[in-house]
Write an enzyme that holds these catalytic residues in place. Structure first.
Site, short mmCIF file in Angstrom:
data_model
loop_
_atom_site.label_atom_id
_atom_site.label_comp_id
_atom_site.label_asym_id
_atom_site.label_seq_id
_atom_site.Cartn_x
_atom_site.Cartn_y
_atom_site.Cartn_z
N LEU A 1 -90.16 13.10 52.21
CA LEU A 1 -90.64 13.02 50.82
C LEU A 1 -90.31 14.29 50.05
CD1 LEU A 1 -94.21 11.63 51.62
CD2 LEU A 1 -92.41 10.39 50.42
N ASP B 1 -102.17 28.46 43.73
CA ASP B 1 -100.76 28.06 43.59
C ASP B 1 -100.64 26.79 42.76
OD1 ASP B 1 -98.05 28.38 43.93
OD2 ASP B 1 -97.98 27.53 45.95
N GLY C 1 -92.52 25.36 51.14
CA GLY C 1 -92.51 26.62 51.85
C GLY C 1 -93.02 26.49 53.27
N1 LIG Z 1 -99.37 13.80 50.00
C1 LIG Z 1 -98.13 13.66 49.59
N2 LIG Z 1 -97.66 12.45 49.25
C2 LIG Z 1 -96.39 12.30 48.83
N3 LIG Z 1 -95.50 13.30 48.69
C3 LIG Z 1 -95.90 14.54 49.01
C4 LIG Z 1 -97.23 14.79 49.47
N4 LIG Z 1 -97.35 16.11 49.69
C5 LIG Z 1 -96.16 16.65 49.38
N5 LIG Z 1 -95.29 15.72 48.97
C6 LIG Z 1 -93.89 15.92 48.54
O1 LIG Z 1 -93.32 16.93 49.34
C7 LIG Z 1 -92.88 18.00 48.53
C8 LIG Z 1 -93.10 19.29 49.27
O2 LIG Z 1 -94.48 19.54 49.29
P1 LIG Z 1 -95.05 20.93 49.74
O3 LIG Z 1 -96.47 20.96 49.36
O4 LIG Z 1 -94.72 21.14 51.17
O5 LIG Z 1 -94.16 21.98 48.98
P2 LIG Z 1 -94.06 22.43 47.46
O6 LIG Z 1 -95.40 22.31 46.82
O7 LIG Z 1 -92.91 21.72 46.81
O8 LIG Z 1 -93.67 23.94 47.63
P3 LIG Z 1 -94.58 25.11 48.18
O9 LIG Z 1 -94.78 24.87 49.63
O10 LIG Z 1 -93.76 26.28 47.89
O11 LIG Z 1 -95.86 25.06 47.40
C9 LIG Z 1 -93.67 17.90 47.23
O12 LIG Z 1 -92.97 18.47 46.16
C10 LIG Z 1 -93.84 16.40 47.10
O13 LIG Z 1 -92.73 15.83 46.46
#
Ligand SMILES: Nc1ncnc2c1ncn2[C@@H]1O[C@H](COP(=O)(O)OP(=O)(O)OP(=O)(O)O)[C@@H](O)[C@H]1O
Length: 648
Positions: A91, A213, A95
């Site tokens: 998806l 964040d 980080g």
């Molecule tokens: N619960 C979820 N359902 C669907 N997609 C998700 C979910 N959580 C995260 N994602 C997808 O995965 C991506 C990466 O999420 P993640 O929280 O790991 O990183 P980020 O927020 O993009 O970056 P960082 O870790 O730097 O905050 C998100 O941008 C989103 O598109």
């Protein structure tokens, strides 16, 4: 005559008979008393047990509530549920690691977030943080943490969340440009949902939770595009000591010149994001906090650290160390100054160079146990990384004074740095060759495949269309990497998977509050600041830093925050609104921008609380006035004066 032998029966018999009766009675009595005592004791014991069970009931109830405590999953179950972490189920990537869609045996679809940097203390810290904080939160506007899987020995740390089918706001707004986000009502609803979630964290949770964040990639959208806050990896509980009545300023130390850092300051950091394009910049710059003694700065690794702040240390790897004279805060506010004082190309360039130079990133560690399945690295990606690293080393070796001098004396504005880089490279190559007893001269072709050459090509291509300033060239050069299809390891992630907005550890530049980014203490007002940026992003439909066109006049719009302030001063707030938005409610839009500008005030204590913001957004309080300094005609009392509808 009766004989003597006919004497009456001996008394003893009857006596014996009398003696037996009480003894039997006694036995019966004793037995029944003992039995009753036993029954009584048993009853008391049972009653006691029952009572004591009732007394422990609340905590057990908590345990019985499956929504409260996250479930522990086995790694193999999650592996099966994600089809062995198949790239087609990815998806996104952040980080902490990659996020996959998974279908549990029960048929429930969930999102599985896997730490992909084995051995990363930061990753483990985020994992623990998320588990301890997110698992106790219960709000409809916060993504539920459903479970986890933890095998620390093998560094397999996994978090399981409710699936948000429309992924992040970042994806939906910027990458997929979802039509569902085009009606104004939807953008407003998202603002309100995020504000409500933050209100819950700041004002309902006890102790208050600071998310730390807030940014579009941490705002997730469900099937109906309703927003929920996710990712509590950087969140923290506000401690009692921090709870002083300081208006959320914490221990920030603000000098007259806006500098907040102490003597031992040595800030930032630069390393270009391996796959960064200009249009990804705002979410790509991060400050890393390392709170582990093992990860503290060492001269060998060229890490620098900040001792001010909540966490033990803010530290970064590689790159440029900022001079003491220019604190983190100075740097931050320079963005604004350039917009306020009018745009003079040199200053703009300085700012942008500095801004970009201060981006932080580091090579994303790879995780073999996931990598083997979803292999995202390629040799060409590694080549690019090497080039980027070289480019950075060179960049880091330039000090500000040298850059200025160069710029002053430059004959060809666009080439001084290119020459410098080229010279540096030639020097290095010569040295290397000398060491190998090979004195072949380096031909000018050594520079043929330099990283900037592609940028040059793209410029030449565009030169025919428009005359550009050096800074445009510079910026376009960066974005050109993406536009020209420059590949790297992360680009190989399927489009649907998206790309990490941040290899972030501690906040995200452009969203992080200046006092925190500069090493100050975190408070709810840091979230308020980030919410302000998010509001502007939602209203304008663009990233906080984005160069869209080449003329220098366009540059003043590059920095969304400065541009919004400028528009406010000119009384043209609504010029900020995304032209793609339809059914715009102009009044609501100007309220949102005004709130955003309130949130973005330099002094944390002047920023409104999330409670006040929710009250305004939900129509319970009067709209605020613009902050004094951004108001075209400053009103006498401009701060939030909440007045309930129909109230006094
Ligand atoms: N619960 C979820 N359902 C669907 N997609 C998700 C979910 N959580 C995260 N994602 C997808 O995965 C991506 C990466 O999420 P993640 O929280 O790991 O990183 P980020 O927020 O993009 O970056 P960082 O870790 O730097 O905050 C998100 O941008 C989103 O598109």
């Amino acid at each position: 005559m009766p004989s003597l032998s006919a004497a009456p029966p001996p008394l003893t018999v009857s006596h014996r008979h009398h003696h037996h009766r009480p003894s039997r009675l006694f036995i019966i009595l004793a037995t029944s008393i003992t039995a009753s005592l036993i029954i009584l004791l048993l009853t008391i014991f049972l009653l006691y047990r029952k009572l004591s069970r009732n007394r422990t009931a609340p905590s057990e109830t908590h345990q019985e509530n499956p929504q409260k405590l996250p479930r522990r999953f086995s790694y193999s179950l999650l592996r099966r549920a994600t089809a062995a972490f198949s790239p087609s189920n990815r998806l996104g990537h952040g980080g902490f690691g990659s996020v996959y869609k998974a279908v549990l045996p029960s048929g429930l679809s969930v999102a599985v977030k896997i730490m992909d940097s084995p051995g990363s203390l930061q990753g483990e810290r985020e994992f623990d943080n998320e588990l301890s904080i997110a698992s106790v939160l219960n709000n409809p506007n916060i993504v539920s943490l459903l479970g986890y899987s933890s095998d620390r020995r093998r560094r397999r740390l996994i978090l399981v969340y409710e699936l948000m089918p429309n992924r992040s706001l970042q994806d939906a707004l910027f990458d997929r440009k979802c039509p569902e986000l085009m009606p104004w009502r939807k953008r407003f609803e998202i603002s309100l949902s995020v504000a409500s979630a933050l209100q819950y964290l700041h004002h309902i949770c006890n102790p208050p939770v600071i998310h730390g964040d807030i940014k579009p990639s941490n705002i997730l959208l469900n099937a109906d595009f309703e927003a929920k806050i996710g990712d509590f990896g950087l969140a923290r509980l506000k401690s009692e000591e921090e709870d002083g009545d300081d208006g959320g300023r914490g221990r920030e130390i603000i000098g007259d010149n806006g500098s907040i850092l102490e003597e031992n300051e040595s800030v930032l950091i630069s390393e270009f994001e391996e796959n960064v394009g200009m249009d990804r910049l705002p979410d790509s710059c991060v400050v890393t906090v390392l709170d582990s003694p093992e990860m503290v700065a060492t001269p060998a690794t060229d890490k620098v650290s900040l001792s001010e702040g909540n966490f033990d240390r803010i530290s970064v790897e590689g790159g440029m160390e900022r001079k003491k004279g220019g604190s983190g805060r100075d740097w931050w506010w320079k963005q604004e100054t350039s917009a306020i004082d009018g745009l003079e190309s040199g200053r703009v360039k300085d700012y942008v160079m500095e801004w970009i130079g201060n981006e932080i990133s580091k090579d994303r560690p790879k995780n073999e146990w996931v990598e083997s399945k979803s292999s995202i690295a390629s040799s060409s990606g590694k080549m690019e990384q090497k080039k980027q690293k070289r480019r950075l080393e060179w960049w880091a070796s330039l000090d500000e004074g040298r850059m200025r001098k160069r710029e002053k004396n430059r004959k060809k504005p666009r080439e001084w740095w290119k020459e410098e880089f080229c010279e540096e490279l030639v020097r290095k190559k010569k040295k290397k060759k000398n060491n190998n007893n090979n004195n072949k001269e380096l031909s000018s072709s050594s520079c043929r495949d330099l990283w900037w050459q592609r940028d040059e090509d793209s410029i030449n291509e565009r030169k025919t269309k428009k005359k550009k300033s050096s800074i445009d060239w510079w910026l376009d050069g960066l974005s050109g990497d993406v536009r020209n299809g420059r590949r790297n390891s992360l680009d190989e992630i399927p489009k649907s998977g998206g790309i990490s907005s941040t290899p972030s550890m501690r906040g995200t530049v452009c969203y992080i509050a200046p006092e925190y980014g500069g090493g100050g203490q975190i408070s709810e007002k840091c979230d308020v600041y980030s919410f302000g940026v998010l509001l502007l992003v939602l209203v304008s439909g663009r990233r906080p830093l984005q160069v869209m066109a080449s003329p220098i006049s366009e540059f003043e719009r590059a920095n969304l925050i400065s541009w919004a302030r400028q528009l406010a001063r000119n009384g043209k707030l609504l010029d900020l609104v995304d032209p793609s938005i339809h059914s715009l409610d102009k009044e609501q839009a100007s309220v949102c921008i005004t709130i955003a500008l309130q949130c973005l005030q330099r002094s944390a204590s002047k920023r409104p609380s999330m409670k006040e913001i929710v009250a305004v957004l939900s129509g319970e309080a009067e709209a605020p006035h613009l902050p004094f300094e951004f108001s075209p005609s400053p009103p006498s009392n401009f701060l939030f004066k909440s007045q309930r509808k129909g109230g006094e």
